[in-house]
Design a protein around this motif. Structure first.
Motif, PDB file in Angstrom:
ATOM      1  N   ALA A   1       9.395  85.058  52.026  1.00 46.11           N
ATOM      2  CA  ALA A   1       9.980  85.212  50.695  1.00 46.11           C
ATOM      3  C   ALA A   1      10.895  86.423  50.635  1.00 46.11           C
ATOM      4  O   ALA A   1      11.973  86.379  50.036  1.00 46.11           O
ATOM      5  N   ALA A   2      10.491  87.530  51.275  1.00 50.86           N
ATOM      6  CA  ALA A   2      11.328  88.730  51.274  1.00 50.86           C
ATOM      7  C   ALA A   2      12.649  88.471  51.977  1.00 50.86           C
ATOM      8  O   ALA A   2      13.706  88.954  51.546  1.00 50.86           O
ATOM      9  N   THR A   3      12.591  87.695  53.069  1.00 46.40           N
ATOM     10  CA  THR A   3      13.825  87.369  53.799  1.00 46.40           C
ATOM     11  C   THR A   3      14.734  86.491  52.959  1.00 46.40           C
ATOM     12  O   THR A   3      15.952  86.704  52.911  1.00 46.40           O
ATOM     13  N   VAL A   4      14.147  85.484  52.307  1.00 45.64           N
ATOM     14  CA  VAL A   4      14.943  84.596  51.451  1.00 45.64           C
ATOM     15  C   VAL A   4      15.606  85.386  50.331  1.00 45.64           C
ATOM     16  O   VAL A   4      16.787  85.199  50.024  1.00 45.64           O
ATOM     17  N   ALA A   5      14.851  86.292  49.715  1.00 46.71           N
ATOM     18  CA  ALA A   5      15.403  87.098  48.631  1.00 46.71           C
ATOM     19  C   ALA A   5      16.549  87.968  49.115  1.00 46.71           C
ATOM     20  O   ALA A   5      17.577  88.098  48.447  1.00 46.71           O
ATOM     21  N   LEU A   6      16.374  88.569  50.304  1.00 46.07           N
ATOM     22  CA  LEU A   6      17.422  89.441  50.843  1.00 46.07           C
ATOM     23  C   LEU A   6      18.666  88.651  51.228  1.00 46.07           C
ATOM     24  O   LEU A   6      19.785  88.997  50.849  1.00 46.07           O
ATOM     25  N   VAL A   7      18.455  87.552  51.969  1.00 44.24           N
ATOM     26  CA  VAL A   7      19.587  86.813  52.518  1.00 44.24           C
ATOM     27  C   VAL A   7      20.341  86.045  51.437  1.00 44.24           C
ATOM     28  O   VAL A   7      21.576  86.058  51.402  1.00 44.24           O
ATOM     29  N   THR A   8      19.610  85.356  50.562  1.00 44.52           N
ATOM     30  CA  THR A   8      20.284  84.572  49.522  1.00 44.52           C
ATOM     31  C   THR A   8      20.655  85.432  48.320  1.00 44.52           C
ATOM     32  O   THR A   8      21.351  84.953  47.424  1.00 44.52           O
ATOM     33  N   GLY A   9      20.185  86.660  48.303  1.00 40.42           N
ATOM     34  CA  GLY A   9      20.477  87.555  47.197  1.00 40.42           C
ATOM     35  C   GLY A   9      21.500  88.606  47.554  1.00 40.42           C
ATOM     36  O   GLY A   9      22.705  88.364  47.554  1.00 40.42           O
ATOM     37  N   VAL A  10      21.025  89.807  47.899  1.00 39.39           N
ATOM     38  CA  VAL A  10      21.918  90.942  48.138  1.00 39.39           C
ATOM     39  C   VAL A  10      22.905  90.650  49.260  1.00 39.39           C
ATOM     40  O   VAL A  10      24.124  90.817  49.100  1.00 39.39           O
ATOM     41  N   LEU A  11      22.398  90.219  50.427  1.00 39.07           N
ATOM     42  CA  LEU A  11      23.269  90.004  51.575  1.00 39.07           C
ATOM     43  C   LEU A  11      24.283  88.901  51.301  1.00 39.07           C
ATOM     44  O   LEU A  11      25.484  89.047  51.576  1.00 39.07           O
ATOM     45  N   SER A  12      23.801  87.787  50.761  1.00 33.87           N
ATOM     46  CA  SER A  12      24.697  86.672  50.456  1.00 33.87           C
ATOM     47  C   SER A  12      25.739  87.072  49.417  1.00 33.87           C
ATOM     48  O   SER A  12      26.912  86.690  49.516  1.00 33.87           O
ATOM     49  N   GLY A  13      25.308  87.852  48.421  1.00 30.44           N
ATOM     50  CA  GLY A  13      26.252  88.283  47.399  1.00 30.44           C
ATOM     51  C   GLY A  13      27.365  89.136  47.971  1.00 30.44           C
ATOM     52  O   GLY A  13      28.546  88.949  47.652  1.00 30.44           O
ATOM     53  N   ILE A  14      27.001  90.076  48.837  1.00 35.53           N
ATOM     54  CA  ILE A  14      28.008  90.950  49.448  1.00 35.53           C
ATOM     55  C   ILE A  14      28.942  90.162  50.355  1.00 35.53           C
ATOM     56  O   ILE A  14      30.170  90.304  50.305  1.00 35.53           O
ATOM     57  N   VAL A  15      28.349  89.305  51.188  1.00 36.92           N
ATOM     58  CA  VAL A  15      29.157  88.543  52.153  1.00 36.92           C
ATOM     59  C   VAL A  15      30.060  87.539  51.455  1.00 36.92           C
ATOM     60  O   VAL A  15      31.248  87.413  51.791  1.00 36.92           O
ATOM     61  N   SER A  16      29.525  86.803  50.475  1.00 40.47           N
ATOM     62  CA  SER A  16      30.354  85.808  49.785  1.00 40.47           C
ATOM     63  C   SER A  16      31.440  86.478  48.956  1.00 40.47           C
ATOM     64  O   SER A  16      32.565  85.967  48.865  1.00 40.47           O
ATOM     65  N   ALA A  17      31.131  87.626  48.363  1.00 44.30           N
ATOM     66  CA  ALA A  17      32.164  88.362  47.637  1.00 44.30           C
ATOM     67  C   ALA A  17      33.251  88.840  48.588  1.00 44.30           C
ATOM     68  O   ALA A  17      34.452  88.765  48.280  1.00 44.30           O
ATOM     69  N   GLY A  18      32.823  89.324  49.769  1.00 45.31           N
ATOM     70  CA  GLY A  18      33.811  89.705  50.780  1.00 45.31           C
ATOM     71  C   GLY A  18      34.639  88.521  51.226  1.00 45.31           C
ATOM     72  O   GLY A  18      35.864  88.637  51.433  1.00 45.31           O
ATOM     73  N   GLY A  19      33.989  87.354  51.384  1.00 48.35           N
ATOM     74  CA  GLY A  19      34.727  86.140  51.731  1.00 48.35           C
ATOM     75  C   GLY A  19      35.731  85.749  50.665  1.00 48.35           C
ATOM     76  O   GLY A  19      36.839  85.285  50.968  1.00 48.35           O
ATOM     77  N   SER A  20      35.361  85.939  49.403  1.00 42.19           N
ATOM     78  CA  SER A  20      36.279  85.631  48.305  1.00 42.19           C
ATOM     79  C   SER A  20      37.519  86.520  48.358  1.00 42.19           C
ATOM     80  O   SER A  20      38.648  86.051  48.183  1.00 42.19           O
ATOM     81  N   LEU A  21      37.312  87.812  48.594  1.00 38.77           N
ATOM     82  CA  LEU A  21      38.438  88.737  48.674  1.00 38.77           C
ATOM     83  C   LEU A  21      39.313  88.430  49.892  1.00 38.77           C
ATOM     84  O   LEU A  21      40.545  88.470  49.808  1.00 38.77           O
ATOM     85  N   LEU A  22      38.667  88.114  51.021  1.00 32.64           N
ATOM     86  CA  LEU A  22      39.419  87.735  52.215  1.00 32.64           C
ATOM     87  C   LEU A  22      40.206  86.452  51.958  1.00 32.64           C
ATOM     88  O   LEU A  22      41.371  86.319  52.372  1.00 32.64           O
ATOM     89  N   GLY A  23      39.576  85.501  51.272  1.00 25.89           N
ATOM     90  CA  GLY A  23      40.268  84.260  50.948  1.00 25.89           C
ATOM     91  C   GLY A  23      41.479  84.496  50.076  1.00 25.89           C
ATOM     92  O   GLY A  23      42.521  83.852  50.253  1.00 25.89           O
ATOM     93  N   GLY A  24      41.374  85.418  49.116  1.00 26.49           N
ATOM     94  CA  GLY A  24      42.525  85.741  48.280  1.00 26.49           C
ATOM     95  C   GLY A  24      43.662  86.314  49.087  1.00 26.49           C
ATOM     96  O   GLY A  24      44.840  85.990  48.861  1.00 26.49           O
ATOM     97  N   PHE A  25      43.354  87.183  50.057  1.00 26.95           N
ATOM     98  CA  PHE A  25      44.368  87.766  50.935  1.00 26.95           C
ATOM     99  C   PHE A  25      45.071  86.674  51.736  1.00 26.95           C
ATOM    100  O   PHE A  25      46.301  86.650  51.848  1.00 26.95           O
ATOM    101  N   ILE A  26      44.281  85.743  52.285  1.00 32.02           N
ATOM    102  CA  ILE A  26      44.854  84.659  53.090  1.00 32.02           C
ATOM    103  C   ILE A  26      45.689  83.723  52.231  1.00 32.02           C
ATOM    104  O   ILE A  26      46.781  83.289  52.635  1.00 32.02           O
ATOM    105  N   CYS A  27      45.197  83.398  51.027  1.00 32.90           N
ATOM    106  CA  CYS A  27      45.889  82.437  50.169  1.00 32.90           C
ATOM    107  C   CYS A  27      47.252  82.932  49.685  1.00 32.90           C
ATOM    108  O   CYS A  27      48.117  82.118  49.328  1.00 32.90           O
ATOM    109  N   ASP A  28      47.456  84.246  49.647  1.00 33.22           N
ATOM    110  CA  ASP A  28      48.764  84.783  49.269  1.00 33.22           C
ATOM    111  C   ASP A  28      49.717  84.844  50.442  1.00 33.22           C
ATOM    112  O   ASP A  28      50.874  85.261  50.283  1.00 33.22           O
ATOM    113  N   ARG A  29      49.258  84.401  51.626  1.00 31.34           N
ATOM    114  CA  ARG A  29      50.079  84.503  52.829  1.00 31.34           C
ATOM    115  C   ARG A  29      50.247  83.182  53.564  1.00 31.34           C
ATOM    116  O   ARG A  29      50.833  83.141  54.637  1.00 31.34           O
ATOM    117  N   MET A  30      49.726  82.106  53.013  1.00 29.06           N
ATOM    118  CA  MET A  30      49.955  80.776  53.573  1.00 29.06           C
ATOM    119  C   MET A  30      49.830  79.754  52.448  1.00 29.06           C
ATOM    120  O   MET A  30      49.466  80.110  51.321  1.00 29.06           O
TER     121      MET A  30
END
Length: 419
Positions: free
Chosen positions: A259-288
């Motif tokens: 449960a602790a792993t699920v909370a960490l991975v689908t919560g804090v870690l997933s939030g940081i990584v997916s937010a980073g992916g969103s920002l990276l996607g915005g950078f890419i989308c303005d260049r192709m």
């Protein structure tokens, strides 16, 4: 002297980071249901198919929100509608936390999810309209990245934090949901940082006939262009829908994830990584080309699902592949938002964005149902493989349509050049 010259600051666009904060409550309820409540329901032996049905319902209002989108464009202000939607979303989280997590609660939770989903749609439309009017054309991808980063953070961080509080700190669901509701309301503090656009029309009041006419005109403007038609197709196809991600807390035991792993991975870690992916996607989308970027992101998500199915079912694999999946989900959501922002322009932005977003939420809803059905009948690997196969087929359909549209546009472009 014009009004704009008297208030030069009003012409400056807000930093797109403000949309991160404003959009986070949009997905707060779905995150709470999809992570914290779904895990608790799974522990109560509620079937995955029933849980998937509940989660799919949270997307249903977003599939038909174009029906009430003109209200946001034609009545009150965008900021007022934001406050209404924010309050409704917070109430939905609070009520969900007060409800016992068992099979018999599914019908009541479904009703709450629908009502809160309608409120969240009002919040989302108000932010999308504010952003469409305030963002320069060359920064559409960047703004979409910040908005979808907030979307990812609201779902992942909110749900993961709630699960961590309930499972590790043994905080009651009622107190946990109360905190989540308060955090949702706090996001409204960023409203003064964004400018309210001028009214589209001097006519006061609201007319259903006028709203229907305006919605039809806006849809025709989008659909009659090659860009708009392809954007509609991109939104309708199940590309990068992330359906399996809604069931990570349900399938986690097969990967021996605690449960602790699920909370960490689908919560804090997933939030940081997916937010980073969103920002990276915005950078890419303005260049192709933004449509092809969206398809590229969807292909990466399909490959991630296949790799997760093929890899050993261990806790480390769960951490690695759900994290990569969160990254591709952030990329996909930004790609979708960038395509829509590019296609709609300004005007009745809430109406036009909602018309396309409604199409995009249809595959998001039924892909969650597909994930639940395939997990129940074919196991966890079957769920991942089914999602990858459907995504690959959708990418093939879009590639064919884009190629046909490009061929038809060629003669017209040459004729325009010789005229």
């Amino acid at each position: 002297m014009s009004a704009s010259s008297l208030h030069p600051a009003s012409r400056r666009a807000s930093h797109p980071a403000v949309y991160f904060v404003l959009f986070a409550p949009f997905s707060a309820l779905s995150g709470y249901l999809g992570i914290a409540a779904a895990y608790a329901l799974a522990q109560a032996k509620v079937p995955a198919e029933a849980i998937a049905g509940l989660l799919a319902v949270t997307f249903m209002p977003h599939a038909v929100k174009f029906l009430w989108a003109p209200i946001v464009d034609l009545t009150l202000t965008r900021k007022t509608w934001y406050l209404i939607g924010c309050a409704g979303s917070a109430a939905g989280i609070f009520i969900t936390g007060m409800t016992p997590y068992r099979l018999e609660s599914i019908p009541f939770l479904t009703a709450v999810a629908v009502a809160a989903g309608i409120a969240a749609s009002l919040l989302g439309m108000s932010v999308e309209s504010l952003m469409a009017h305030a963002t320069p054309a060359q920064e559409k991808g960047r703004a979409a990245g910040w908005m979808q980063a907030g979307n990812m953070a609201g779902a992942s961080l909110g749900g993961g934090l709630a699960l961590w509080m309930m499972e590790d700190l043994h905080v009651s669901p009622m107190l946990t949901s109360s905190l989540m509701a308060v955090l949702t309301l706090v996001c409204a503090a960023a409203l003064p940082l964004v400018r309210e656009p001028a009214p589209e029309s001097s006519n006061e009041g609201f007319s259903l006939r006028a709203s229907a006419r305006a919605a039809g005109k806006d849809l025709w403007e989008v659909a009659s262009s090659r860009l708009g038609l392809l954007a509609i197709l991109v939104c309708f196809l199940p590309i990068g829908s992330g359906g399996a991600g809604n069931l990570w807390s349900v399938v986690a035991p097969d990967w021996h994830a605690r449960a602790a792993t699920v909370a960490l991975v689908t919560g804090v870690l997933s939030g940081i990584v997916s937010a980073g992916g969103s920002l990276l996607g915005g950078f890419i989308c303005d260049r192709m080309d933004r449509k092809w970027a969206y398809c590229l992101f969807g292909g990466l998500q399909a490959l991630c699902a296949l790799a997760m199915a093929a890899a050993p079912h261990s806790e480390s694999s769960f951490v690695i592949f759900t994290t990569l999946y969160a990254l591709t989900t952030g990329l996909c959501y930004t790609g979708y938002a960038a395509v829509v922002l590019e296609a709609i322009g300004k005007g009745a932005a809430a109406t036009k964005y909602s018309l396309l977003a409604s199409l995009a939420n249809m595959p998001l809803s039924w892909m969650t149902l597909v994930a639940g059905y395939s997990q129940t009948h074919w196991g966890n690997n079957g769920m991942l493989q089914s999602e990858a196969a459907i995504g690959a087929a959708a990418l093939a359909v879009f590639a064919l349509a884009a190629k046909v549209a490009q061929r038809r546009a060629g003669p017209a472009a040459e004729a325009a050049g010789t005229a």
